[in-house]
Structures are given as C-alpha cells and as structure tokens.
Design an enzyme around this catalytic site. Structure first.
Site, PDB file in Angstrom:
ATOM      1  N   HIS A  60      85.189  21.547 -15.065  1.00 34.29           N
ATOM      2  CA  HIS A  60      84.275  22.423 -15.244  1.00 34.29           C
ATOM      3  C   HIS A  60      84.083  23.968 -15.178  1.00 34.29           C
ATOM      4  CE1 HIS A  60      79.811  22.946 -14.538  1.00 34.29           C
ATOM      5  NE2 HIS A  60      80.093  24.004 -14.934  1.00 34.29           N
ATOM      6  N   HIS A  90      83.893  27.288 -18.200  1.00 36.69           N
ATOM      7  CA  HIS A  90      83.761  27.743 -19.376  1.00 36.69           C
ATOM      8  C   HIS A  90      84.434  29.689 -20.366  1.00 36.69           C
ATOM      9  CE1 HIS A  90      79.170  26.283 -18.895  1.00 36.69           C
ATOM     10  NE2 HIS A  90      79.711  25.687 -17.562  1.00 36.69           N
ATOM     11  N   HIS A 110      75.076  19.682 -18.328  1.00 33.77           N
ATOM     12  CA  HIS A 110      74.824  20.021 -16.909  1.00 33.77           C
ATOM     13  C   HIS A 110      73.792  19.767 -17.121  1.00 33.77           C
ATOM     14  CE1 HIS A 110      78.037  23.196 -17.822  1.00 33.77           C
ATOM     15  NE2 HIS A 110      77.385  24.234 -17.021  1.00 33.77           N
ATOM     16  N   GLU A 112      70.827  21.103 -11.357  1.00 35.66           N
ATOM     17  CA  GLU A 112      72.217  22.271 -10.884  1.00 35.66           C
ATOM     18  C   GLU A 112      70.455  22.969 -10.432  1.00 35.66           C
ATOM     19  OE1 GLU A 112      73.167  24.911 -14.894  1.00 35.66           O
ATOM     20  OE2 GLU A 112      74.644  26.642 -12.566  1.00 35.66           O
ATOM     21  N   ASP A 150      83.336  27.083 -12.937  1.00 31.12           N
ATOM     22  CA  ASP A 150      82.747  27.596 -13.699  1.00 31.12           C
ATOM     23  C   ASP A 150      82.600  28.160 -14.847  1.00 31.12           C
ATOM     24  OD1 ASP A 150      79.378  26.858 -14.894  1.00 31.12           O
ATOM     25  OD2 ASP A 150      79.189  27.147 -12.313  1.00 31.12           O
ATOM     26  N   ASP A 151      82.447  29.439 -14.173  1.00 32.25           N
ATOM     27  CA  ASP A 151      82.823  31.015 -14.688  1.00 32.25           C
ATOM     28  C   ASP A 151      83.244  32.206 -13.456  1.00 32.25           C
ATOM     29  OD1 ASP A 151      80.741  30.260 -16.690  1.00 32.25           O
ATOM     30  OD2 ASP A 151      79.455  29.915 -15.288  1.00 32.25           O
TER      31      ASP A 151
END
Ligand code: ADE
Ligand code: ZN
Length: 362
Positions: A18, A20, A198, A201, A279-280
C-alpha cells in the site's frame, strides 16, 4: 528502544502493498521538479513545505498531494521518483513492492498515459537491478471523479496492459462508494487484472462489503473501520482477506487520535491477515520500516509478531506460486540466520545486557 531491535525489525524481509508513488515525493525532489519543469510553488523552502504537512483529515492531505503531483511532467520525473522510493525502501528490508499510481492526476494536465507508465516502469526496473526488489504496478482510479472518467482512463491504459498488475480505488472516500465503479472494475477483471480498493479508511464498513461484493477486491486498503461491523470481521477472517494497514497515515490523517489507540492489534487478534505499509511516506513522517517501528513502540507488538506480519505481507503478494515460494523461503532463511545471530548475542553477556532506557516492549 534498543538499536539492535530496530535494526532487526528493519531488516526483516517484507513486501510493501500500500504505497502511492506520488506520496513518496519528498520536498527536496519537489523543488527540483518544480525548477526543471517551471511549475510555480506556493512554498519558498523545504522547511515551509514540511510545516504545511499538518492535516486535519484525508481531504486536507489530498489537496496538498494533488498540488505537489503537478510538478511531475516527464518520463524522467516519474523514473526519478520511483528510483528514489526504491532506494529508500531497500534499506527497510523490502523484497517486493506493489505500488499505486494515480494516472488521472497527470492525464488531466495533459501528461500522456505512456509518459507516466513508461517512466515508472523504467524506475521499477532500475530498482530491481540495484536492489533485487521485484514489483508490480497498480493503477488507481480517483473516486472523487465521475465513473465515466475512470472508464476513459482504463481504456487509455489498455495499450500498456503488460505493465499493469492490477487496479485500485483511492482519493476522497466518504460519499464516493465502490458501487459507483462496478463497471470499470468488471472490465479490469475481464482483462485479468488484480483488484484492490481503499475502503473503511474514513468510510463506513459498508464500503468494505461493497468493495468485496461489487468490485471483487482481493485485498482491502486500510479497512481499519471494519471492526465496527462484527459480520464484516467474520467475513474477513473466514475469507482471509488481507488488509493493508498504514499506522502513521492513520495518525497523520486523524483516523485515529493516538497511535496507541490504533486498531491493528485488534485486527490481528481477530485473525485477519494484516500487513503494515506506509501509504504516502513523504507526507506522513515515515517509510515502511518506520511504520513497523511505530507498531513496536506505540502498540507493543513484539519482534515475533512483526515477523509474522512481514511474512503475511509476502504471502499476500499478487505473484505466482513459484515467486511466492521464493519470497517466503527468503524470509524463512533470513529468520533462521536471525535466530542463530540472536543465540550468539545471548551467549555474549555484555551484548545481551545492552541497556534499554526506554523500556523496550520486546
Ligand atoms: N491517495 C493517496 N493516499 C490516499 C489515502 N490514504 N486514501 C485515499 N486516497 C489516497
Ligand atoms: Zn492509500
């Protein structure tokens, strides 16, 4: 925490499932790309960018994230972004990564689909040459845009089908349920692509049910709100649906108020296969290894529990049986060598008695 424990956790062979790519854009590269492509930024310095990274929720993050992504224009930009991520995550024990990209963020600015995909793919190939990390690329549809746009995007990506592992669904969740995207996911499945989404969340558990029922999702990204629905928990356990959980992201976007209250231990205790991911990472204060360390420090997960999660991340990869066996054998070999090293450490009284002023939970 004892430095040796941190190093052992980082070194565990793992997969990142996961992530990005646009969320790995560090402020330094952001300035470089803005200069290269003459894209104006509303920040003067790297420090000013970092102070802007205080988010109230998912949307306040996405506003900054899409703005920064506008500095990515050429194949070289996407290549550099991807290589920088792989260089970083190699130090965290990554053996395989299955990464997301948001083509609509770029095609809307007239960057060609081929520019985006070819740049990323050449970066992934470079990462495999440098670090031996194998990879897959997952195209995410932006759920705040119309379903018709997702279909146009899918058709634009079809000439590059050989480079794609799967499709996903991201961006602002609440009010944009998976049910809006049934048709495009049906096409993607017909093309043999894997499916993730997703869900759960910020959105309700019902969106997780929809992602499974209507999109055919094989893994759920986040899914942390699943615990609110006991029937959903039963389903995730029964069908062993992997959740790709991102602790530091959930803290930064205020899905949880404190890391100590993160539902990861409860999801694990319920018997759901969980992986830990970033994630980021450029926005949320930590890469893959930092998220494992956060689970250790704030949630008290032991080295053994984290090793089980790392193994589960490899087991949840979209790979054929041979590749899965290779990844798991690499993990098991690493752990066997680790056990020997730990025994050696225990036999050395001075080293084994390394002081731990912070009260290491292992
Ligand atoms: N795009 C990038 N990060 C995301 C997240 N955490 N949730 C939804 N969309 C995203
Ligand atoms: Zn995400």
């Amino acid at each position: 925490m004892v430095a040796a424990t941190m190093a052992r956790i980082r070194a565990l062979p793992k997969a990142e499932l996961h992530l990005h790519l646009e969320g790995t854009l560090e402020p330094e590269l952001l300035f470089e790309l803005a200069g290269r492509n003459r894209v104006p930024l509303r920040y003067e310095t790297v420090e000013a960018v970092r102070t802007a990274y205080r988010f109230a929720d998912l949307q306040s993050f996405l506003d900054v994230y899409y703005e920064a992504a506008a500095t990515l224009r050429t194949e070289r930009d996407f290549h550099d972004l991807t290589v920088a991520y792989l260089d970083r995550v190699a130090a965290d024990g990554a053996r395989r990564v299955e990464v997301f990209f948001d083509p609509q963020t770029h095609t809307i600015r007239d960057v060609a689909m081929g520019t985006v995909i070819e740049g990323i793919v050449s970066g992934l190939e470079e990462g495999e040459r440098r670090h031996g990390i194998t990879s897959g690329l997952i195209l995410c549809f932006l759920r705040h845009l119309p379903a018709g746009d997702a279909m146009v995007t899918f058709e634009a990506a079809r000439p590059f089908r050989e480079h794609l592992l799967g499709v996903g669904l991201d961006s602002g969740e609440v009010g944009n349920p998976p049910s809006r995207f049934t048709a495009v996911f049906e096409r993607a499945r017909a093309d043999g692509l894997h499916v993730v989404a997703h869900a759960g969340e910020e959105g309700p558990p019902a969106y997780v049910h929809e992602a499974l029922d209507l999109l055919g999702a094989e893994r759920i990204d986040h899914g942390v709100r699943s615990l609110e629905d006991p029937d959903l928990v039963d389903r995730l356990v029964r069908d062993q649906v992997p959740l790709t959980v991102c602790p530091l992201s959930n803290l930064a976007l205020r899905v949880v108020d404190r890391l100590e209250n993160h539902p990861l231990p409860a999801l694990l205790a319920a018997g759901i296969p969980v992986s830990i991911n970033s994630d980021d990472p450029a926005y949320f204060g930590g890469y893959l290894g930092d998220n494992y360390l956060a689970a250790h420090e704030a949630l008290g997960l032991s080295f053994t529990e984290l090793a089980a999660i790392a193994r589960a991340s490899l087991a949840a990869c979209f790979v054929d049986d041979d590749e899965r066996a290779r990844l798991l054998a690499g993990f098991d070999d690493h752990l066997a060598a680790e056990d020997l090293a730990a025994e050696d450490l225990a036999a050395e009284p001075d080293l084994a008695a390394e002081p731990d002023p912070e009260g290491d939970p292992t």
